[in-house]
Design a protein around this motif. Structure first.
Motif, PDB file in Angstrom:
ATOM      1  N   LYS A 475       0.822  -1.219   0.000  1.00 38.87           N
ATOM      2  CA  LYS A 475       0.000   0.000   0.000  1.00 38.87           C
ATOM      3  C   LYS A 475       0.852   1.264   0.000  1.00 38.87           C
ATOM      4  O   LYS A 475       0.530   2.255  -0.652  1.00 38.87           O
ATOM      5  N   TRP A 476       1.961   1.240   0.732  1.00 40.78           N
ATOM      6  CA  TRP A 476       2.807   2.449   0.794  1.00 40.78           C
ATOM      7  C   TRP A 476       3.405   2.767  -0.574  1.00 40.78           C
ATOM      8  O   TRP A 476       3.517   3.934  -0.958  1.00 40.78           O
ATOM      9  N   LEU A 477       3.773   1.695  -1.343  1.00 39.49           N
ATOM     10  CA  LEU A 477       4.337   1.914  -2.679  1.00 39.49           C
ATOM     11  C   LEU A 477       3.261   2.426  -3.640  1.00 39.49           C
ATOM     12  O   LEU A 477       3.507   3.332  -4.443  1.00 39.49           O
ATOM     13  N   GLN A 478       2.045   1.853  -3.528  1.00 34.66           N
ATOM     14  CA  GLN A 478       0.956   2.297  -4.397  1.00 34.66           C
ATOM     15  C   GLN A 478       0.606   3.758  -4.127  1.00 34.66           C
ATOM     16  O   GLN A 478       0.356   4.530  -5.057  1.00 34.66           O
ATOM     17  N   ARG A 479       0.596   4.150  -2.818  1.00 32.03           N
ATOM     18  CA  ARG A 479       0.306   5.556  -2.473  1.00 32.03           C
ATOM     19  C   ARG A 479       1.368   6.487  -3.038  1.00 32.03           C
ATOM     20  O   ARG A 479       1.072   7.571  -3.536  1.00 32.03           O
ATOM     21  N   ALA A 480       2.631   6.042  -2.967  1.00 33.71           N
ATOM     22  CA  ALA A 480       3.729   6.869  -3.498  1.00 33.71           C
ATOM     23  C   ALA A 480       3.604   7.027  -5.012  1.00 33.71           C
ATOM     24  O   ALA A 480       3.793   8.133  -5.548  1.00 33.71           O
ATOM     25  N   LEU A 481       3.263   5.926  -5.711  1.00 35.78           N
ATOM     26  CA  LEU A 481       3.098   6.002  -7.167  1.00 35.78           C
ATOM     27  C   LEU A 481       1.915   6.884  -7.549  1.00 35.78           C
ATOM     28  O   LEU A 481       2.001   7.678  -8.496  1.00 35.78           O
TER      29      LEU A 481
END
Length: 499
Positions: A475-481
């Motif tokens: 989720k943290w990577l998706q939010r960053a993207l």
């Protein structure tokens, strides 16, 4: 807080769509100040379509080194037959693509056809090889030719410093990127101008050459079919060189969605363009052979310049400028078409979403245009471009052969598919066999470089599973993207195209 709409993907504020002047429009659609929907319009007319094809095919090759075909064919007569034969084969390929373009009315060229016929994994492998290597290297090579020839008149007769060539090349690449980012209409208009300028350059060679021929300068054509120097093993290499010179006939299929009445315009533009290009290539070579002997052509690194110095005197200084303009036209046409492939790949979910967005005022695929810029500049200054092109040349014919094989496959699996333009089945069969023959020729003549190119393309398979198939990111990577996509969308003023 600015966020991305889940319904249409547009930029919203407090849940309301806003137009360019700051007021929400009545339909909730994102529109520009002229009340036009944000999207790519149908701006490619028949003339612009012809200019894209001719302007992309005719680069620096016909002016610099037609000696490759002469060298491998072994005689003047056989070399002219090879030029005509390659023109006919290229026409077969172009007609096959015309049928595909009229029954699959999507932009994207090779990528779209492979996606529709063979599925997303094979399409991604093609896209991956294009994005990381083939297209940036190809753009860098034609741009280097532009940089070399635009500086030639300034440095004659001295050698041009390599740094100056690379700086001129970088300026050329930047200007083409800027032009395609700012206006579809103007990039198409400039393409028409550049196409006419390169046809003028070819006319400057053809007319005085044929004039000399009609005056009786025929000594170089005596014994034109001497077979003393001809080896059958060299003929495939001669055809390989010739097909490379004709490469580019497929670029109009990359912009199908922007073509006016594609079912009529696409086949007509292809037929007219291939007739003009084949005629120009054959007549240019006849002019060369009238003025220069086979030995002089084989000894020259830039045949058009040597021809001009021998026949045109002081006017020969204009030839490098025309060659540079020709290269610039190829750069512009390639970028115009290739940006649409990345745009479509993003729309299909195989590249970041922001690449399928359109500038809200200029109606250009801004991010899809710019994606080529860093990779091309990297290739220009640090890459071994020519060896990379050797790695990748066989991949071009492999995937084109696969696409045309897909056309034959569609004939039998979907016989009821609407086909406004349909070619006789022998045309795709002959062209498909020619493509696979060139692929096997590459494997035979240069197995090491071909193997390296094949290995580079195969890295697309794990990339597909990492980036596309297994898309459950943390989720943290998706939010960053998502945050990066939104920021880029706001900075570049782009939004999803309205349907």
């Amino acid at each position: 807080m600015t966020k991305k709409s889940t319904s249409t993907g547009g930029v919203t504020t407090n849940g309301h769509k806003f137009s360019e002047n700051g007021t929400p429009d009545s339909n909730g659609k994102l529109q520009d100040e002229d009340d036009r929907k944000v999207g790519l319009g149908k701006k490619v007319t028949l003339l612009r379509g012809i200019s894209i094809i001719i302007g992309t095919i005719i680069g620096a090759g016909i002016f610099i080194s037609p000696k490759g075909i002469l060298k491998y064919s072994g005689s003047i007569g056989m070399s002219l037959i090879v030029w005509i034969g390659c023109g006919v084969l290229s026409l077969f390929g172009a007609l096959s693509y015309a049928e595909l373009g009229t029954c699959i009315k999507k932009s994207g060229g090779h990528y779209t056809y492979i996606m529709e016929i063979f599925g997303p994994q094979m399409a991604f492998v093609r896209l991956w090889a294009d994005l990381i290597a083939i297209r940036p290297a190809g753009m860098a090579v034609i741009s280097l030719a532009f940089g070399q020839y635009i500086l030639e008149p300034l440095f004659m007769p001295c050698a041009i410093p390599p740094v100056a060539v690379k700086l001129a090349t970088a300026i050329g690449i930047t200007s083409v990127m800027y032009l395609n980012s700012m206006s579809v209409t103007w990039s198409a208009r400039i393409q028409i101008f550049l196409t006419f300028s390169k046809l003028l350059a070819i006319a400057i060679i053809i007319v005085p050459g044929l004039y000399q021929l009609f005056k009786g300068e025929t000594k170089n054509f005596e014994n034109a079919f001497q077979f003393n120097n001809m080896e059958l093993s060299g003929m495939p290499l001669a055809f390989y060189s010739g097909m490379y010179a004709y490469a580019g006939w497929f670029y109009l299929n990359f912009v199908t969605e922007e073509v006016e009445q594609p079912e009529k315009t696409l086949p007509l533009a292809i037929c007219i363009s291939m007739f003009i290009v084949t005629s120009c290539y054959v007549l240019t070579n006849v002019a060369y052979y009238t003025v220069m002997s086979a030995e002089e052509i084989l000894a020259s690194d830039a045949v058009a310049v040597a021809f001009a110095e021998k026949l045109l005197g002081k006017f020969s200084i204009a030839v490098p400028v025309f060659v540079a303009l020709s290269c610039y036209g190829s750069m512009n046409g390639c970028l115009f078409a290739l940006s649409r492939m990345f745009y479509v790949a993003s729309r299909e979910g195989q590249l970041p979403e922001v690449l399928s967005m359109i500038h809200v005022r200029r109606h250009t695929p801004l991010t899809a245009v710019l994606i080529m810029y860093p990779m091309t500049m990297l290739q220009l200054f640090v890459g071994d471009i020519y060896s990379l092109l050797n790695f990748m040349s066989f991949l071009r014919w492999l995937f084109i052969g696969v696409v045309v094989l897909g056309l034959i496959y569609l004939r039998y699996t979907k016989p009821d598919l609407p086909r406004p333009f349909k070619v006789p089945i022998f045309i795709p069969v002959v062209f498909c066999l020619a493509c696979f023959f060139m692929v096997f020729l590459s494997l035979y003549s240069d197995p090491v470089n071909t193997g390296i190119g094949f290995a580079i393309s195969l890295t697309g398979i794990p990339a597909y599973y990492i980036f596309i198939y297994f898309n459950q990111r943390p989720k943290w990577l998706q939010r960053a993207l998502d945050s990066f996509n939104r920021s880029l969308q706001i900075i570049l003023e782009v939004a999803p195209a309205e349907q």
